[in-house]
Write an enzyme that holds these catalytic residues in place. Structure first.
Site, PDB file in Angstrom:
ATOM      1  N   HIS A  67       3.142   4.253   1.166  1.00 34.55           N
ATOM      2  CA  HIS A  67       2.988   3.571  -0.119  1.00 34.55           C
ATOM      3  C   HIS A  67       2.897   4.605  -1.232  1.00 34.55           C
ATOM      4  CE1 HIS A  67      -1.210   4.353   0.967  1.00 34.55           C
ATOM      5  NE2 HIS A  67      -1.603   4.000  -0.246  1.00 34.55           N
ATOM      6  N   ASP A  96      -3.036   3.025   4.221  1.00 27.55           N
ATOM      7  CA  ASP A  96      -4.326   2.466   3.812  1.00 27.55           C
ATOM      8  C   ASP A  96      -4.431   0.978   4.140  1.00 27.55           C
ATOM      9  OD1 ASP A  96      -4.973   4.949   2.856  1.00 27.55           O
ATOM     10  OD2 ASP A  96      -4.850   4.422   0.735  1.00 27.55           O
ATOM     11  N   ASP A 152      -2.307  10.071  -3.758  1.00 24.98           N
ATOM     12  CA  ASP A 152      -2.876  10.847  -2.657  1.00 24.98           C
ATOM     13  C   ASP A 152      -2.045  10.730  -1.382  1.00 24.98           C
ATOM     14  OD1 ASP A 152      -3.780   8.149  -2.513  1.00 24.98           O
ATOM     15  OD2 ASP A 152      -5.421   8.721  -1.181  1.00 24.98           O
ATOM     16  N   HIS A 153      -0.936   9.980  -1.450  1.00 28.18           N
ATOM     17  CA  HIS A 153      -0.019   9.861  -0.315  1.00 28.18           C
ATOM     18  C   HIS A 153       1.355  10.457  -0.601  1.00 28.18           C
ATOM     19  CE1 HIS A 153      -2.516   7.082   2.207  1.00 28.18           C
ATOM     20  NE2 HIS A 153      -3.138   7.011   1.041  1.00 28.18           N
ATOM     21  N   HIS A 158      -7.507   7.913   6.009  1.00 24.86           N
ATOM     22  CA  HIS A 158      -8.781   8.372   5.445  1.00 24.86           C
ATOM     23  C   HIS A 158      -9.849   8.437   6.524  1.00 24.86           C
ATOM     24  CE1 HIS A 158      -7.815   8.194   1.089  1.00 24.86           C
ATOM     25  NE2 HIS A 158      -6.985   7.234   1.457  1.00 24.86           N
ATOM     26  N   HIS A 210      -2.789  -3.914   0.541  1.00 25.16           N
ATOM     27  CA  HIS A 210      -3.327  -2.795  -0.248  1.00 25.16           C
ATOM     28  C   HIS A 210      -2.432  -2.566  -1.457  1.00 25.16           C
ATOM     29  CE1 HIS A 210      -5.479   0.929  -0.977  1.00 25.16           C
ATOM     30  NE2 HIS A 210      -4.348   1.610  -0.963  1.00 25.16           N
ATOM     31  N   HIS A 228       0.723   5.476  -3.714  1.00 23.14           N
ATOM     32  CA  HIS A 228      -0.444   6.090  -4.335  1.00 23.14           C
ATOM     33  C   HIS A 228      -0.353   7.615  -4.289  1.00 23.14           C
ATOM     34  CE1 HIS A 228      -3.055   2.224  -3.888  1.00 23.14           C
ATOM     35  NE2 HIS A 228      -2.297   2.196  -4.955  1.00 23.14           N
TER      36      HIS A 228
END
Length: 256
Positions: free
Chosen positions: A53, A128, A57-58, A166, A111, A55
């Site tokens: 996805h 996530d 942090d990915h 995570h 998410h 985001h």
């Protein structure tokens, strides 16, 4: 035989590698390029990149990884995904000849609306969507969508390695104990997690069989979870979707 390698990033992220016998590896959700480049310096050789996805942090390290290793990159059909990614969706298959593996693409909205997961080589890269003993927050999807996504993942083989993005297992475990106080399998899992974390080791990967036994978000039909929800709500949930929505809302405000 493949091996899953979690690379710590940021505060609690994992960038996952799935590596073969010759150290060729798939890189999953490189939010930061540095851990991937460090792993490559130790001999691992990226041959493909998978994105679950959009985001940051990915995906934040994708360009730097691809600049060093110009390999195929696959991600969901979403304009927020880096332009270099080949768009894939539900039912597609991503082949990685260097590992002799293929990955099935599974749409798992909840998410985010375009979130996907990759299942192959005995591993599930779920971003996530599914966490050990928990699930992702609903930023763009509905409770019904997330429940359907988790149901699809829970139907995969029990020995599938669950590679979550995570390190949330201990915090999720505190909520799981509140949601379903009596669960011996969950308590055994948390004791194992505590020992692993005390040694400085990741709590992941888990297995789908273990998650089905321990994770309240995969257990919305379990009598213990339903009893906990009824006590909290003052009445029994009307159906599975209502039970899941109440469980997720409870977790969102949980401070235990």
């Amino acid at each position: 035989m493949t091996r899953t390698i979690p690379l710590p990033a940021f505060q609690d992220n994992y960038i996952w590698l799935l590596a073969g016998a010759d150290d060729a590896c798939v890189v999953v959700d490189p939010g930061d390029a540095a851990p991937v480049l460090e792993a490559a310096a130790r001999g691992l050789r990226p041959v493909a990149v998978l994105l679950t996805h959009h985001h940051a942090d990915h995906v934040g390290g994708v360009e730097a990884v691809l600049a060093r290793f110009p390999v195929p990159c696959y991600g969901p059909d979403d304009p927020r995904i880096p332009a270099a990614a080949i768009r894939v969706g539900d039912g597609d298959r991503v082949d990685v000849p260097a590992l002799g593996l293929g990955f099935d693409v599974i749409a798992v909205p909840g998410h985010t609306r375009s979130h996907i997961a990759f299942h192959g080589g005995g591993a599930l890269f779920c971003g996530d969507t599914l966490f050990s003993l928990g699930c992702g927050r609903l930023f763009e999807g509905t409770p019904a969508q997330m429940l359907a996504s988790l149901d699809r993942l829970a139907a995969l083989p029990g020995d599938t390695r669950v590679c979550c993005a995570h390190e949330y297992t201990e915090a999720n475990g505190r909520f799981a104990r509140a949601a379903e106080p009596e669960n011996a399998a969950r308590d055994e899992r948390l004791a194992e997690v505590a020992a692993r974390r005390a040694r400085g080791e990741p709590s992941l990967p888990s297995t789908l069989a273990g998650e089905r036994a321990c994770n309240p978000f995969l257990r919305v039909d379990a009598p213990g979870v339903l009893a906990g929800l009824a006590a909290r709500l003052g009445q029994a949930p009307g159906d599975r979707a209502e039970a899941f929505a109440a469980l997720r809302a409870w977790k969102d405000g949980f401070a235990g």
